[in-house]
Design a protein around this motif. Structure first.
Motif, short mmCIF file in Angstrom:
data_model
loop_
_atom_site.label_atom_id
_atom_site.label_comp_id
_atom_site.label_asym_id
_atom_site.label_seq_id
_atom_site.Cartn_x
_atom_site.Cartn_y
_atom_site.Cartn_z
N ARG A 234 -3.00 8.12 17.50
CA ARG A 234 -2.01 9.03 18.09
C ARG A 234 -2.34 9.25 19.56
NH1 ARG A 234 0.86 11.81 14.13
NH2 ARG A 234 -0.02 11.63 12.03
N SER B 206 6.25 10.16 16.71
CA SER B 206 6.01 10.85 15.44
C SER B 206 6.95 12.03 15.29
CB SER B 206 4.56 11.34 15.37
OG SER B 206 4.32 12.32 16.37
N ILE C 265 2.65 7.20 17.87
CA ILE C 265 1.69 6.51 17.01
C ILE C 265 1.67 5.03 17.40
CG2 ILE C 265 1.11 5.85 14.66
CD1 ILE C 265 2.38 8.41 13.70
#
Length: 344
Positions: free
Chosen positions: A66, A89, A132
Motif C-alpha cells: 500500500r 483501494s 495497492i
C-alpha cells in the motif's frame, strides 16, 4: 487509568489478511522533472522498506504493498523488480483509539496521521489516497536481501501529476509543493504512517534560469542530457540530500527566481524574490536568525540540531500559498526583527 489494548504483535503487524503490506519506508529517492509551462511534475520514486519479523509476523512473501498517491497517474510500478499494477483501494473512515496505553504511542501517532490526512480533504469527502501495488497475476513477491543480510522490499513508481493537481501551486512566477491539500501524496507517491521516519534524497530537473529549493541540503548541479529539452528550454538537474530522517508531509519544494543570503550560522540560507528590493530585509533577517540560533546553543548548552535550514520569503500576495507550506511568519516591519535600544 491505563486500559488494556490489543497485543503488541497484532497492533504492530504491517500485513493485512490479504497479504498486502503497509511498508516501513526507511529511504526514499525522488527524481523529479518539473514542467514549468504545463505546471506538472513527472517523476520516479524509489522506496526502500525494511522488513522485520516483529512487524510482519515472520512473513517473507507478500501479495502487494500500500502506498499513498492522490491526483497522480502511475505509469509503471515494480516491487523488487516484479512488474505490478496499481489500483485505488476502498476508502475507509479513519478512527483514533479512545483509550491507548502510553507504551503504544507509535500506534497512536500513526492513527493521528491518518485522521488528520482524512479530515484535511479539500472537498470534505472521504477519498482514499491508498493505492495497492501488486502483480496482475496475483502472485506473491519475495523479500530481497541486502548486503548486510537483512530483508527488504524496493518499490519503484514512475508517475506524473494530473492537470490542476492539488499538490502544486504554480502561476508562472513560482512553482511550489505541496498545494492546498498540504499532503505529500499529491505530488509524489509515499507512505505516510506517522510511526516511521524516512531519509529523503531529491534530484530535480528544471529550466536553467530557475532556482530550486527543497527541504534538504543542496549537493550539486549537473547538465541534463542533450535530449532533455522541451518547451521550457535547456534544463539543469539539482541534487539534494536530507541530513536526517523525517516524514513525507514535511517535504517542500520551491522554484522561481530567488536571491540567496547566507546566515552567519553555517548551513542556514535565506531566500527572497530576486532583485534588490528585499536585500536589506534579507540581511536583517539573516542576522536575526544567526543570533537566535546562537542564543539557543548558549542557553541549552547544545549545538543547534539542524545542520541545514532553508528559509524562503515570498511576497504578501502569496500569503495563502505560504500558509499551505506549513510554518509561516508574516513580517510587515523591521521593528519586529530588531530592538533599536540594543542595536545601533
Amino acid at each position: 487509568d491505563v486500559m488494556s489494548v490489543p497485543s503488541t504483535s497484532r497492533a504492530a503487524c504491517d500485513v493485512d489478511a490479504h497479504g498486502v503490506i503497509t511498508p516501513r519506508v526507511t529511504k526514499q529517492t525522488l527524481a523529479l522533472d518539473v514542467r514549468w509551462t504545463t505546471k506538472t511534475i513527472r517523476g520516479t520514486s524509489v522506496m526502500r522498506c525494511g522488513v522485520e519479523d516483529a512487524h510482519t509476523g515472520g512473513a517473507r512473501a507478500f501479495a502487494g504493498a500500500r502506498v499513498h498517491a492522490e491526483g497522480l497517474t502511475i505509469e509503471r510500478a515494480t516491487i523488487n523488480g516484479v512488474e505490478c499494477v496499481a489500483t485505488t483501494s476502498k476508502a475507509n473512515a479513519p478512527s483514533i483509539s479512545s483509550k491507548t496505553a502510553p507504551s503504544d504511542a507509535l500506534t497512536l501517532g500513526k492513527q493521528c496521521r491518518e485522521y488528520l490526512d482524512a479530515s484535511s480533504n479539500v472537498a470534505g469527502d472521504e477519498v482514499s489516497r491508498e493505492v495497492i501495488i501488486q502483480p496482475a497475476d496475483g502472485s506473491k513477491i519475495e523479500c530481497a536481501e541486502t548486503d548486510e543480510g537483512k530483508q527488504e522490499i524496493v518499490i519503484e513508481i514512475t508517475y506524473c501529476t494530473e492537470d490542476e493537481s492539488k499538490g502544486i501551486v504554480a502561476d508562472g512566477k513560482y512553482f511550489m509543493c505541496p498545494g492546498p491539500t498540504k499532503r505529500a501524496s499529491n505530488w509524489f507517491p509515499c507512505v505516510e504512517r506517522g510511526d516511521v521516519l524516512t531519509l529523503f534524497e531529491f534530484s530535480v530537473s528544471a529550466p536553467r534560469h530557475l532556482q530550486v529549493i527543497t527541504s534538504a541540503h543542496w549537493d550539486r548541479l549537473e547538465k541534463c542530457d542533450a535530449d532533455d529539452f522541451d518547451d521550457d528550454g535547456f534544463r539543469l538537474r539539482h541534487y539534494f540530500s536530507c541530513m536526517y530522517p523525517s516524514f513525507a508531509h514535511e517535504m517542500r519544494m520551491f522554484l522561481g527566481k530567488f536571491r540567496a543570503h547566507s546566515s552567519p550560522v553555517k548551513g542556514v540560507t535565506l531566500f527572497a524574490p530576486a532583485g534588490d528590493e528585499f536585500k536589506e530585509r534579507l540581511e536583517i533577517a539573516g542576522a536575526g536568525v544567526g543570533k537566535a540560533i546562537t542564543v539557543f546553543e548558549e542557553y541549552l548548552g547544545h549545538p543547534y540540531p539542524v545542520s541545514c535550514l532553508n528559509i524562503v520569503f515570498l511576497p504578501d500576495s502569496y500569503v495563502t500559498s505560504r500558509d499551505e507550506q506549513g510554518c509561516c511568519v508574516n513580517l510587515l516591519s523591521t521593528k519586529w526583527l530588531l530592538d533599536k535600544s540594543f542595536n545601533s
